[in-house]
Design a protein around this motif. Structure first.
Motif, PDB file in Angstrom:
ATOM      1  N   PHE A  43      16.973  -5.433 -26.259  1.00  0.00           N
ATOM      2  CA  PHE A  43      16.664  -6.567 -25.391  1.00  0.00           C
ATOM      3  C   PHE A  43      17.355  -6.486 -24.042  1.00  0.00           C
ATOM      4  O   PHE A  43      17.092  -7.286 -23.161  1.00  0.00           O
ATOM      5  CB  PHE A  43      17.015  -7.875 -26.106  1.00  0.00           C
ATOM      6  CG  PHE A  43      16.322  -7.981 -27.433  1.00  0.00           C
ATOM      7  CD1 PHE A  43      14.947  -8.081 -27.486  1.00  0.00           C
ATOM      8  CD2 PHE A  43      17.038  -7.932 -28.613  1.00  0.00           C
ATOM      9  CE1 PHE A  43      14.283  -8.136 -28.703  1.00  0.00           C
ATOM     10  CE2 PHE A  43      16.391  -8.001 -29.834  1.00  0.00           C
ATOM     11  CZ  PHE A  43      15.010  -8.100 -29.873  1.00  0.00           C
ATOM     12  N   LEU A  57       9.790  -5.558 -30.647  1.00  0.00           N
ATOM     13  CA  LEU A  57      11.137  -5.065 -30.920  1.00  0.00           C
ATOM     14  C   LEU A  57      11.951  -6.172 -31.564  1.00  0.00           C
ATOM     15  O   LEU A  57      11.809  -7.339 -31.211  1.00  0.00           O
ATOM     16  CB  LEU A  57      11.812  -4.632 -29.616  1.00  0.00           C
ATOM     17  CG  LEU A  57      11.116  -3.510 -28.857  1.00  0.00           C
ATOM     18  CD1 LEU A  57      11.772  -3.311 -27.502  1.00  0.00           C
ATOM     19  CD2 LEU A  57      11.169  -2.228 -29.648  1.00  0.00           C
ATOM     20  N   PHE A  58      12.796  -5.835 -32.513  1.00  0.00           N
ATOM     21  CA  PHE A  58      13.539  -6.902 -33.180  1.00  0.00           C
ATOM     22  C   PHE A  58      14.969  -6.538 -33.571  1.00  0.00           C
ATOM     23  O   PHE A  58      15.777  -7.418 -33.796  1.00  0.00           O
ATOM     24  CB  PHE A  58      12.798  -7.335 -34.448  1.00  0.00           C
ATOM     25  CG  PHE A  58      12.832  -6.295 -35.535  1.00  0.00           C
ATOM     26  CD1 PHE A  58      11.938  -5.261 -35.524  1.00  0.00           C
ATOM     27  CD2 PHE A  58      13.791  -6.348 -36.536  1.00  0.00           C
ATOM     28  CE1 PHE A  58      11.978  -4.279 -36.497  1.00  0.00           C
ATOM     29  CE2 PHE A  58      13.836  -5.385 -37.514  1.00  0.00           C
ATOM     30  CZ  PHE A  58      12.931  -4.344 -37.491  1.00  0.00           C
ATOM     31  N   TYR A  90       7.067  -6.453 -27.174  1.00  0.00           N
ATOM     32  CA  TYR A  90       7.334  -7.749 -27.800  1.00  0.00           C
ATOM     33  C   TYR A  90       7.464  -7.670 -29.310  1.00  0.00           C
ATOM     34  O   TYR A  90       7.583  -8.684 -29.975  1.00  0.00           O
ATOM     35  CB  TYR A  90       6.241  -8.753 -27.429  1.00  0.00           C
ATOM     36  CG  TYR A  90       6.225  -9.082 -25.963  1.00  0.00           C
ATOM     37  CD1 TYR A  90       7.425  -9.166 -25.259  1.00  0.00           C
ATOM     38  CD2 TYR A  90       5.044  -9.289 -25.284  1.00  0.00           C
ATOM     39  CE1 TYR A  90       7.427  -9.437 -23.911  1.00  0.00           C
ATOM     40  CE2 TYR A  90       5.040  -9.569 -23.928  1.00  0.00           C
ATOM     41  CZ  TYR A  90       6.235  -9.645 -23.249  1.00  0.00           C
ATOM     42  OH  TYR A  90       6.238  -9.931 -21.913  1.00  0.00           O
TER      43      TYR A  90
END
Lengths: 308, 269
Positions: free
Chosen positions: A167, A115-116, A113
């Motif tokens: 994603f 990761l961007f 959660y």
């Protein structure tokens, strides 16, 4: 790098009615090269402890505004805390905490959660670029190769993965990418908070396998925080049990689980192998094993073979 | 276990805490009206007196209330300064180019400061003594007449309470993501404004994603429990009590008093 911690205490919301003593006088030494396990209930202080190791939580004496308190007359001051990670003295304000964080990698719970970036490559390279010293530069190729090395050690195909969006990956793949994003800087100590949480049994085993791959050449010391006793029994060289902010026990798993009653009295579970050993003991059969599945099966088979 | 304590609600049991949220909302609106109807120091003093009574009966520490005032301190000083400097009239004490300080300006500013402070303290008294949940219940109940024009009052109240419920969760999440990125060497404290804003992207993207994920999960969970449709009943029913009558009478008295003062005493400025 060796982790040395003595008399460490920590209070959340100190001085308010919501104050919680998360750590009370914790002393623990972790040697270089260990695969160390930290056990305990939620709220036992294990996360608070590991967050101290890379300076996400700081000792009061390492903060800029810290002023030493004068001890009151007739009162012996509590022993001064000691917290050293390798050469870094974490009680000192002059310590370079960013440099420390490069050496002590931390993988939080559910790291997927965090990761961007648009591509896996950019995400993994995030830490790598952040930790560059002033004036230091990495060429595109160097970054690419470091990223693909990190991806391959977590069991992903670096070239194929690099351009994909993080994603679009599956849950297990995301977690591997997130771990790669932490280990890409080759930290000497790697801390993982519940690295296998929420994965199916196969996924759990795969994560543990990849941690064993990382342990050694890539990261000298690995620390895992876990609820899962089987995980600790199978993998760790030593483990500490936290309870209500203190270290209740610290020993190699084989010794720890011999004392199964003590763990049960702390409200903790014991590994399946330890349960079987207890069940066999009740029936008058003593199995002396180190509580890994393999050893347990070997010992039981040997007993059977001995009798038959 | 967290470093942040969310919300204003101050958990004690008091006369004011036990009042019906609807009455408190109406009282706040009425009180604001009174503040602006009052045009003399007597009127404002009456408002302040009522407010001090409320504070005394609410058992909220004065220090907490002062903190609410601290939040608008800059706004108060700024507006007061502008008003003092640009108000024209007789009794000029000091003048420089277009700026001047007059007697009228000083009095006007004093009124303004008093009104602002009363306004902020009274509204924070509402949030100190009312939980967000009962506040939304109160709003929903007060907006009931809008149902006649097909306004989705219930949905609105639900949206409000979900939003309030999610604030601490998202704050927690922010903290966690921030720590995770800090562990990867992210730096939120140094650099120019542009760099600092850019540094928040690694927090905002995961935060938004998780907010959407949570919203979707919540929606699914509500669906799975067959939410919606028929008329819903309440676990906690709002009821007027003698406390609310006392509150209502106080408000009525205050507004009448202030209005009478306005008519018979008039403007002092």
């Amino acid at each position: 790098m060796r982790i040395q911690c003595e008399h460490l205490s920590y209070t959340y919301n100190a001085g308010s009615p919501f104050a919680v003593n998360a750590l009370r006088d914790v002393s623990l030494t972790i040697e270089e090269g260990e695969f160390f396990g930290i056990l305990g209930h939620t709220g036992s202080g294990k996360s608070t402890f590991v967050q101290h190791l890379n300076g996400l939580l700081r000792l009061p004496s390492s903060l800029k505004k810290y002023k030493p308190k004068k001890p009151k007359k007739g009162e012996t001051p509590p022993p001064a805390p000691v917290l050293r990670v390798g050469d870094y003295d974490l009680t000192d304000k002059k310590t370079d905490f960013r440099a420390l964080r490069k050496k002590v990698g931390m993988v939080f719970q559910y790291p997927e959660y965090q990761l961007f970036a648009e591509t896996v490559e950019k995400d993994v390279a995030f830490g790598l670029k952040n930790f560059l010293q002033k004036g230091e530069k990495l060429s595109e190729e160097e970054i690419k190769s470091a990223v693909s090395d990190a991806l391959s050690i977590v069991g992903l195909d670096g070239r194929e993965m690099a351009v994909r969006s993080p994603f679009d990956l599956s849950g297990g793949q995301k977690r591997r990418v997130a771990i790669a994003g932490v280990i890409v800087t080759k930290p000497e100590i790697l801390i993982l908070d519940e690295p296998a949480a929420g994965l199916d049994p196969l996924g759990k085993r795969e994560v543990m396998e990849l941690l064993h791959n990382i342990h050694g050449d890539w990261c000298k010391t690995v620390l895992i925080v876990s609820h899962d006793m089987d995980e600790i029994a199978e993998n760790c060289t030593r483990a500490a049990v936290f309870s209500e902010g203190t270290v209740a026990m610290c020993a190699p798993p084989a010794e720890l689980f011999k004392n199964a009653e003590a763990l049960l009295s702390l409200g903790l579970d014991i590994p399946l192998t330890a349960k079987l050993v207890l069940a066999l003991k009740e029936r008058g059969i003593d199995v002396d094993c180190d509580y890994t599945t393999e050893d347990f099966i070997a010992k039981v088979l040997a007993l059977k073979g001995g009798r038959a | 276990m967290k470093e942040v304590s969310f919300g204003q609600f101050y958990p004690v049991d008091s006369f004011i805490h036990r009042m019906d949220p609807r009455l408190k909302l109406v009282f706040l609106i009425g009180f604001i009206v009174a503040i602006f109807v009052a045009n003399s120091f007597y009127g404002l003093a009456a408002c302040a007196g009522v407010l001090i009574l409320i504070i005394a009966f609410s058992r909220v520490p004065v220090l907490k209330i002062l903190r609410a005032v601290k939040g608008i301190l800059f706004l108060v000083i700024f507006t007061a300064a502008i008003n003092i400097l640009f108000h024209t009239g007789d009794h000029v004490y000091w003048q420089w180019k277009i700026f001047c300080v007059t007697r009228g300006g000083i009095i006007f500013s004093a009124y303004l400061i008093l009104r602002l402070v009363l306004l902020v303290v009274c509204s924070s008294m509402l949030t100190y003594t009312t939980t967000p949940v009962s506040l939304t219940d109160g709003i929903e109940s007060l907006l009931t007449p809008l149902k006649w024009i097909r306004f989705p009052v219930h949905a609105l109240a639900l949206i409000m309470s979900i939003a309030l419920r999610f604030i601490p969760i998202l704050m927690d999440e922010t903290e966690r993501i921030k720590n995770a990125q800090k562990a990867r060497g992210a730096d939120f404290e140094s650099g120019g404004p542009v760099k600092r804003i850019r540094a928040f992207i690694p927090i905002l993207v995961p935060l938004l994603l998780s907010a959407f994920r949570r919203a979707e999960e919540l929606g699914d969970a509500m669906d799975a429990r067959c939410y919606g449709g028929k008329k819903r009943t309440k676990y906690k029913k709002l009821r007027f009590t003698w406390r609310d009558l006392v509150g209502f009478l106080t408000l009525a008295l205050l507004i009448t008093g202030v209005a009478l003062l306005r008519v018979y005493v008039g403007d002092i400025v």
